[in-house]
Design an enzyme around this catalytic site. Sequence first.
Site, PDB file in Angstrom:
ATOM      1  N   HIS A 118       0.839  -1.197   0.000  1.00 50.47           N
ATOM      2  CA  HIS A 118       0.000   0.000   0.000  1.00 50.47           C
ATOM      3  C   HIS A 118       0.880   1.255   0.000  1.00 50.47           C
ATOM      4  CE1 HIS A 118      -3.855  -2.118   1.624  1.00 50.47           C
ATOM      5  NE2 HIS A 118      -3.380  -2.658   0.511  1.00 50.47           N
ATOM      6  N   LEU A 128     -13.378  -6.749 -29.622  1.00 52.43           N
ATOM      7  CA  LEU A 128     -13.494  -6.166 -28.284  1.00 52.43           C
ATOM      8  C   LEU A 128     -12.209  -6.287 -27.472  1.00 52.43           C
ATOM      9  CD1 LEU A 128     -17.122  -7.266 -27.244  1.00 52.43           C
ATOM     10  CD2 LEU A 128     -16.397  -5.130 -28.280  1.00 52.43           C
ATOM     11  N   CYS A 149      -5.776   1.686   5.763  1.00 54.15           N
ATOM     12  CA  CYS A 149      -6.560   0.486   6.045  1.00 54.15           C
ATOM     13  C   CYS A 149      -6.231  -0.082   7.414  1.00 54.15           C
ATOM     14  CB  CYS A 149      -6.357  -0.554   4.959  1.00 54.15           C
ATOM     15  SG  CYS A 149      -4.725  -1.304   4.982  1.00 54.15           S
ATOM     16  N   CYS A 175      -2.243  -0.956   7.402  1.00 51.18           N
ATOM     17  CA  CYS A 175      -1.343   0.209   7.381  1.00 51.18           C
ATOM     18  C   CYS A 175      -1.360   0.957   8.710  1.00 51.18           C
ATOM     19  CB  CYS A 175      -1.743   1.157   6.261  1.00 51.18           C
ATOM     20  SG  CYS A 175      -1.358   0.491   4.644  1.00 51.18           S
ATOM     21  N   ALA A 231     -20.925   6.519 -31.055  1.00 51.17           N
ATOM     22  CA  ALA A 231     -20.473   7.347 -32.176  1.00 51.17           C
ATOM     23  C   ALA A 231     -21.725   7.800 -32.914  1.00 51.17           C
ATOM     24  CB  ALA A 231     -19.581   6.525 -33.101  1.00 51.17           C
ATOM     25  N   GLU A 287     -20.610  -0.054 -24.905  1.00 45.98           N
ATOM     26  CA  GLU A 287     -20.315   0.428 -26.261  1.00 45.98           C
ATOM     27  C   GLU A 287     -21.510   0.393 -27.213  1.00 45.98           C
ATOM     28  OE1 GLU A 287     -16.715  -0.519 -28.089  1.00 45.98           O
ATOM     29  OE2 GLU A 287     -15.546   0.170 -26.378  1.00 45.98           O
ATOM     30  N   ARG A 296     -10.367   2.069 -23.766  1.00 47.04           N
ATOM     31  CA  ARG A 296     -10.520   0.640 -23.500  1.00 47.04           C
ATOM     32  C   ARG A 296      -9.363   0.093 -22.679  1.00 47.04           C
ATOM     33  NH1 ARG A 296     -12.345  -2.597 -28.962  1.00 47.04           N
ATOM     34  NH2 ARG A 296     -14.532  -1.944 -29.017  1.00 47.04           N
ATOM     35  N   GLU A 332       0.869   3.914   1.781  1.00 44.41           N
ATOM     36  CA  GLU A 332       1.347   4.385   3.083  1.00 44.41           C
ATOM     37  C   GLU A 332       2.602   3.621   3.504  1.00 44.41           C
ATOM     38  OE1 GLU A 332      -1.576   3.277   2.170  1.00 44.41           O
ATOM     39  OE2 GLU A 332      -3.241   4.086   3.319  1.00 44.41           O
ATOM     40  N   THR A 375     -24.851  -6.108 -31.493  1.00 45.71           N
ATOM     41  CA  THR A 375     -23.552  -5.614 -31.963  1.00 45.71           C
ATOM     42  C   THR A 375     -22.651  -6.780 -32.354  1.00 45.71           C
ATOM     43  OG1 THR A 375     -23.743  -3.619 -30.644  1.00 45.71           O
ATOM     44  CG2 THR A 375     -21.514  -4.253 -31.268  1.00 45.71           C
TER      45      THR A 375
HETATM   46  C1  AOF Z   1      -4.558  -0.675  -1.845  1.00 45.30           C
HETATM   47  N1  AOF Z   1      -3.513   0.185  -1.877  1.00 45.30           N
HETATM   48  O1  AOF Z   1      -2.357   1.900  -1.081  1.00 45.30           O
HETATM   49  C2  AOF Z   1      -4.338   1.302   0.008  1.00 45.30           C
HETATM   50  C3  AOF Z   1      -5.464   0.429   0.032  1.00 45.30           C
HETATM   51  O2  AOF Z   1      -6.174  -6.526  -0.701  1.00 45.30           O
HETATM   52  P1  AOF Z   1      -5.366  -5.528   0.052  1.00 45.30           P
HETATM   53  O3  AOF Z   1      -4.789  -6.029   1.322  1.00 45.30           O
HETATM   54  O4  AOF Z   1      -4.315  -4.865  -0.807  1.00 45.30           O
HETATM   55  O5  AOF Z   1      -6.383  -4.399   0.527  1.00 45.30           O
HETATM   56  C4  AOF Z   1      -7.061  -3.622  -0.394  1.00 45.30           C
HETATM   57  C5  AOF Z   1      -7.883  -2.578   0.339  1.00 45.30           C
HETATM   58  O6  AOF Z   1      -7.056  -1.784   1.176  1.00 45.30           O
HETATM   59  C6  AOF Z   1      -8.548  -1.595  -0.587  1.00 45.30           C
HETATM   60  O7  AOF Z   1      -9.815  -2.065  -1.001  1.00 45.30           O
HETATM   61  C7  AOF Z   1      -8.698  -0.353   0.283  1.00 45.30           C
HETATM   62  O8  AOF Z   1      -9.867  -0.466   1.047  1.00 45.30           O
HETATM   63  C8  AOF Z   1      -7.528  -0.433   1.253  1.00 45.30           C
HETATM   64  N2  AOF Z   1      -6.440   0.554   0.968  1.00 45.30           N
HETATM   65  N3  AOF Z   1      -5.516  -0.541  -0.909  1.00 45.30           N
HETATM   66  O9  AOF Z   1      -4.641  -1.575  -2.663  1.00 45.30           O
HETATM   67  C9  AOF Z   1      -3.353   1.164  -0.998  1.00 45.30           C
HETATM   68  N4  AOF Z   1      -4.193   2.274   0.925  1.00 45.30           N
HETATM   69 ZN    ZN Z   2      -3.247  -0.194   3.714  1.00 41.84          ZN
END
Ligand code: AOF
Ligand code: ZN
Length: 369
Positions: free
Chosen positions: A58, A212, A83, A92, A162, A302, A192, A60, A204
């Site tokens: 993450h 696609l 989190c 975190c 379009a 689309e 996309r 942080e 389509t």
């Molecule tokens: C992230 N990146 O920098 C922060 C997140 O599956 P995990 O453990 O990676 O947790 C994902 C969740 O953590 C995400 O849905 C969000 O709520 C929280 N914060 N997630 O992937 C980050 N800070």
């Molecule tokens: Zn986190």
Amino acid sequence: MVTAQDVMTPSDYMARALFLAERGRGRTSPNPLVGAVIVSPEGVVVGSGFHARAGEAHAEVRALDEAGAAARGGTLYCTLEPCCHVGRTGPCVVRIVEAGVARVVAAVEDPNPLVCGRGFAFLRAHGVEVEVGLQAAAAMRINLPFFTRHRSQRPLVTLKAALSADGCVAAAPGQRTRLTSAAANRHAHWVRAEVDAIAVGAGTILADDPLLTARGAYRAQPLVRVIFDRRLRTPPTARVLSTVDAGPVIIVTSADQLAGRESGRQALERRGARVLVTRTGMIREALGRLAADWQLGSLLLEGGAAIHAAAWEEGVVDIVRLYVTPHVIGAGGVAFLPAGSFWSGALRQRRVEPLGPDVMIEGYVHRID
Ligand code: AOF
Ligand code: ZN
């Protein structure tokens, strides 16, 4: 002497964190884009980080790793609530407390029900000062798919079409009609490359037999293709079924329509398609299932005209993006959305961009903050 650091404000630090968060774009889904900056009591940036890829560290934690002991007594600016759960990575908030961070300034609360205010509560309970709301609108804007999936239990839906200069999408029902220029097509492929899924109606598939896939643009994650096809009209020979290496192909039908079509279903499944059976046949139900079971945060709808109209009438369209071309189709053309139900002037935060001879118009259907 006045240095750059003397004039950095909390907003500047958060802007820096938002800028860093953007660097993960296209790689973090279903997780959010997140950026973090740690500032010492003297106002020096001692660590920064962003979330680079789903499942990896993450933002942080990356900022704390960079700051090391210098994080002590400092302020952590982060674009999302830190989190407090153990997912693919550890919580975190524990790392933040252990590092001795004195203050956390977060742009917005995490809508993920696993977090949702509990990260802030943990920090406060451990003596960390918490401030929430700095640049909240910008922080939500960069993660609209993530917020929509958690708050509305469906992906963020962008309706793409379009149009001819006289407002038509095709010369006749079921007829393949090329309208856009190379410049507009490049833009469409670039879009996309960023969304979690592209969706079309069975009409389509029958009219265009599209691949696609995202071509001419780098895509880091698999692209989910969704075909709304209640009567299972998609032929097992459809070209899209030869592209399952690029990502899953999900065919959406409904329980009442599936009766008597089991052999058709099996033929599609043998070609690698996944068949999603809804109870109601409503797009909203299918979107709910795609968010819950496939973690889709964004979906680009689309066409064609029938699926556009159905999604519009169900009220599940969040963004409209039109490529308006100079061609005139004339009498007999298929109109975009039923007359009187849509006016591009009503789009919020409307953006207009020339693309070669075409003009792109995009905007939000509802208020987004
Ligand atoms: C992230 N990146 O920098 C922060 C997140 O599956 P995990 O453990 O990676 O947790 C994902 C969740 O953590 C995400 O849905 C969000 O709520 C929280 N914060 N997630 O992937 C980050 N800070
Ligand atoms: Zn986190």
